[in-house]
Motif scaffolding. Structure first.
Motif, PDB file in Angstrom:
ATOM      1  N   GLN A 116     -19.850  -6.584  -5.341  1.00 19.56           N
ATOM      2  CA  GLN A 116     -18.492  -6.114  -5.624  1.00 19.56           C
ATOM      3  C   GLN A 116     -18.570  -4.948  -6.603  1.00 19.56           C
ATOM      4  OE1 GLN A 116     -15.297  -8.820  -6.293  1.00 19.56           O
ATOM      5  NE2 GLN A 116     -13.997  -7.303  -7.278  1.00 19.56           N
ATOM      6  N   THR A 117     -17.721  -3.942  -6.373  1.00 18.50           N
ATOM      7  CA  THR A 117     -17.645  -2.775  -7.242  1.00 18.50           C
ATOM      8  C   THR A 117     -16.368  -2.836  -8.068  1.00 18.50           C
ATOM      9  OG1 THR A 117     -18.886  -1.422  -5.668  1.00 18.50           O
ATOM     10  CG2 THR A 117     -17.560  -0.252  -7.303  1.00 18.50           C
ATOM     11  N   ILE A 137     -26.176  -3.095 -10.163  1.00 21.20           N
ATOM     12  CA  ILE A 137     -27.239  -2.540  -9.318  1.00 21.20           C
ATOM     13  C   ILE A 137     -27.097  -1.043  -9.084  1.00 21.20           C
ATOM     14  CG2 ILE A 137     -27.827  -4.696  -8.136  1.00 21.20           C
ATOM     15  CD1 ILE A 137     -26.076  -3.712  -5.776  1.00 21.20           C
ATOM     16  N   VAL A 138     -25.864  -0.528  -9.042  1.00 23.45           N
ATOM     17  CA  VAL A 138     -25.637   0.886  -8.750  1.00 23.45           C
ATOM     18  C   VAL A 138     -24.442   1.372  -9.567  1.00 23.45           C
ATOM     19  CG1 VAL A 138     -25.031   2.608  -6.994  1.00 23.45           C
ATOM     20  CG2 VAL A 138     -26.518   0.713  -6.383  1.00 23.45           C
ATOM     21  N   SER A 275     -25.710   6.504  -7.979  1.00 22.75           N
ATOM     22  CA  SER A 275     -26.981   6.773  -8.640  1.00 22.75           C
ATOM     23  C   SER A 275     -28.171   6.742  -7.693  1.00 22.75           C
ATOM     24  CB  SER A 275     -27.199   5.776  -9.786  1.00 22.75           C
ATOM     25  OG  SER A 275     -27.039   4.438  -9.353  1.00 22.75           O
ATOM     26  N   ARG A 276     -28.016   6.211  -6.484  1.00 26.13           N
ATOM     27  CA  ARG A 276     -29.138   6.170  -5.551  1.00 26.13           C
ATOM     28  C   ARG A 276     -29.306   7.468  -4.759  1.00 26.13           C
ATOM     29  NH1 ARG A 276     -28.456   0.030  -3.041  1.00 26.13           N
ATOM     30  NH2 ARG A 276     -29.321  -1.088  -4.838  1.00 26.13           N
ATOM     31  N   THR A 277     -28.280   8.310  -4.723  1.00 22.99           N
ATOM     32  CA  THR A 277     -28.367   9.521  -3.911  1.00 22.99           C
ATOM     33  C   THR A 277     -29.151  10.633  -4.585  1.00 22.99           C
ATOM     34  OG1 THR A 277     -26.361  10.567  -4.781  1.00 22.99           O
ATOM     35  CG2 THR A 277     -26.085   8.982  -2.973  1.00 22.99           C
ATOM     36  N   GLY A 278     -29.210  10.633  -5.909  1.00 21.91           N
ATOM     37  CA  GLY A 278     -29.865  11.722  -6.630  1.00 21.91           C
ATOM     38  C   GLY A 278     -29.108  13.033  -6.544  1.00 21.91           C
ATOM     39  N   ALA A 279     -27.800  12.970  -6.212  1.00 24.31           N
ATOM     40  CA  ALA A 279     -27.024  14.191  -5.970  1.00 24.31           C
ATOM     41  C   ALA A 279     -26.212  14.649  -7.175  1.00 24.31           C
ATOM     42  CB  ALA A 279     -26.090  13.978  -4.787  1.00 24.31           C
ATOM     43  N   LEU A 280     -26.235  13.897  -8.263  1.00 24.82           N
ATOM     44  CA  LEU A 280     -25.384  14.248  -9.405  1.00 24.82           C
ATOM     45  C   LEU A 280     -25.650  15.669  -9.891  1.00 24.82           C
ATOM     46  CD1 LEU A 280     -23.278  13.426 -11.497  1.00 24.82           C
ATOM     47  CD2 LEU A 280     -25.146  12.457 -12.876  1.00 24.82           C
ATOM     48  N   ALA A 281     -26.909  16.057  -9.989  1.00 29.35           N
ATOM     49  CA  ALA A 281     -27.239  17.404 -10.490  1.00 29.35           C
ATOM     50  C   ALA A 281     -26.670  18.486  -9.582  1.00 29.35           C
ATOM     51  CB  ALA A 281     -28.751  17.556 -10.623  1.00 29.35           C
ATOM     52  N   TYR A 297     -21.866  -4.574  -8.684  1.00 25.28           N
ATOM     53  CA  TYR A 297     -22.549  -5.761  -9.179  1.00 25.28           C
ATOM     54  C   TYR A 297     -22.944  -6.648  -8.003  1.00 25.28           C
ATOM     55  CZ  TYR A 297     -20.848  -4.551 -13.834  1.00 25.28           C
ATOM     56  OH  TYR A 297     -20.611  -3.894 -15.014  1.00 25.28           O
ATOM     57  N   ALA A 298     -24.088  -7.264  -8.086  1.00 22.21           N
ATOM     58  CA  ALA A 298     -24.587  -8.097  -6.981  1.00 22.21           C
ATOM     59  C   ALA A 298     -25.018  -9.470  -7.491  1.00 22.21           C
ATOM     60  CB  ALA A 298     -25.770  -7.416  -6.290  1.00 22.21           C
TER      61      ALA A 298
END
Length: 301
Positions: A116-117, A137-138, A275-281, A297-298
């Motif tokens: 759940q987010t 988790i993310v 955070s898993r995509t690495g696209a923030l920058a 959360y998991a």
């Protein structure tokens, strides 16, 4: 068989149907307005879970009503879950009761993990999830950019052409975007389910959704939404095929969309990434900044 739901006295529950989407939208809007100062979720997003494979509203949803027969809470579960309680009815045990029901339903269905987010600002929801054994988790970030002047759009790299999304582009965009999102751990969606979240939405804006081609192959796409009642445009999906990354295609597509929204009179543009995509920058380099965040959360079952 429906999983039992034990509620505080005075409340009753029943499963949800598609006819309940407007009422659920109103509930979510009240929750978001209390937490964020504005409603953000549109009805297309509320209806989207009904298109998930194997989703059975009779078994996988619960709507909670008060003695005046007003919807005050709801939950759905299918590996991912959502539990929402109206601000005026928090602190009465509804959230805990629904979370217990979600877990019991997931266990009965053989689900190995629940996710759940929740917004990071919602300290009560975070505390409830942590108390039930959920772990982060993310992290998801809402990126935003103001558009006070018309953005400049760079020229395409050699061999790349860019044009607005057209009727018939759906299947190619589906394959491109699902391939990319699968790299980051997202479940692959059927075209029907994917379209309900993207090109099939009433707010989908094809003229500000640029797609990039190398020859006749789609290698990049932005799918944008222009939601009525808002002052900002929204980017629902962005992806560039892996063999064309690092060439400036994503930056070009983003700025093309920014320009389109500026020309529509929008004051800014937003999108979500995690955070898993690495696209923030990448988003920060085109002038976007983090406005707020949520966390997934998991719980291992």
């Amino acid at each position: 068989m429906r999983t039992p739901l034990v509620l505080p006295a005075g409340y009753r529950a029943r499963p949800a149907t598609l006819a309940d989407v407007p009422a659920i939208g109103g509930l979510l809007g009240a929750c978001e307005h209390a937490l964020l100062g504005r409603a953000e979720t549109d009805l297309d997003a509320v209806a989207a879970p009904f298109a998930r494979p194997g989703f059975d509203p009779e078994l996988d949803t619960s709507m909670v009503f008060d003695p005046a027969d007003v919807l005050v809470a709801r939950a759905w579960v299918k590996k991912r879950c959502e539990v929402d309680v109206h601000p005026r009815h928090r602190g009465r045990g509804l959230g805990g009761a629904l979370l217990d029901w979600v877990e019991a339903r997931a266990r009965r269905d053989g689900t190995p993990q629940l996710t759940q987010t929740v917004p990071d600002e919602d300290e009560a929801a975070v505390a409830l999830l942590r108390s039930r054994g959920f772990e982060p988790i993310v992290v998801n970030w809402r990126l935003e950019i103001a558009l006070p002047t018309e953005p400049e759009v760079p020229e395409p790299p050699p061999g790349i052409t860019v044009r607005p999304f057209r009727a018939g582009d759906g299947p190619a965009a589906h394959q491109l975007l699902e391939d990319a999102f699968q790299e980051w751990g997202q479940r692959r969606r059927s075209y029907t389910e994917w379209a309900a979240l993207t090109v099939g939405r009433t707010s989908f804006a094809p003229d500000v959704s640029p797609v990039a081609f190398a020859g006749d192959q789609m290698i990049g796409a932005v799918l944008a939404l222009d939601v009525p009642g808002t002052t900002e445009g929204y980017i629902e999906r962005l992806a560039v095929r892996h063999d064309h990354r690092g060439r400036g295609v994503a930056r070009l597509l983003l700025r093309d969309t920014f320009r389109g929204f500026f020309q529509r009179g929008r004051l800014g543009c937003t999108l979500w990434t995690h955070s898993r995509t690495g696209a923030l920058a990448l988003y920060e380099r085109v002038g976007m900044s983090v406005g707020r965040s949520t966390t997934a959360y998991a719980k291992i079952l």
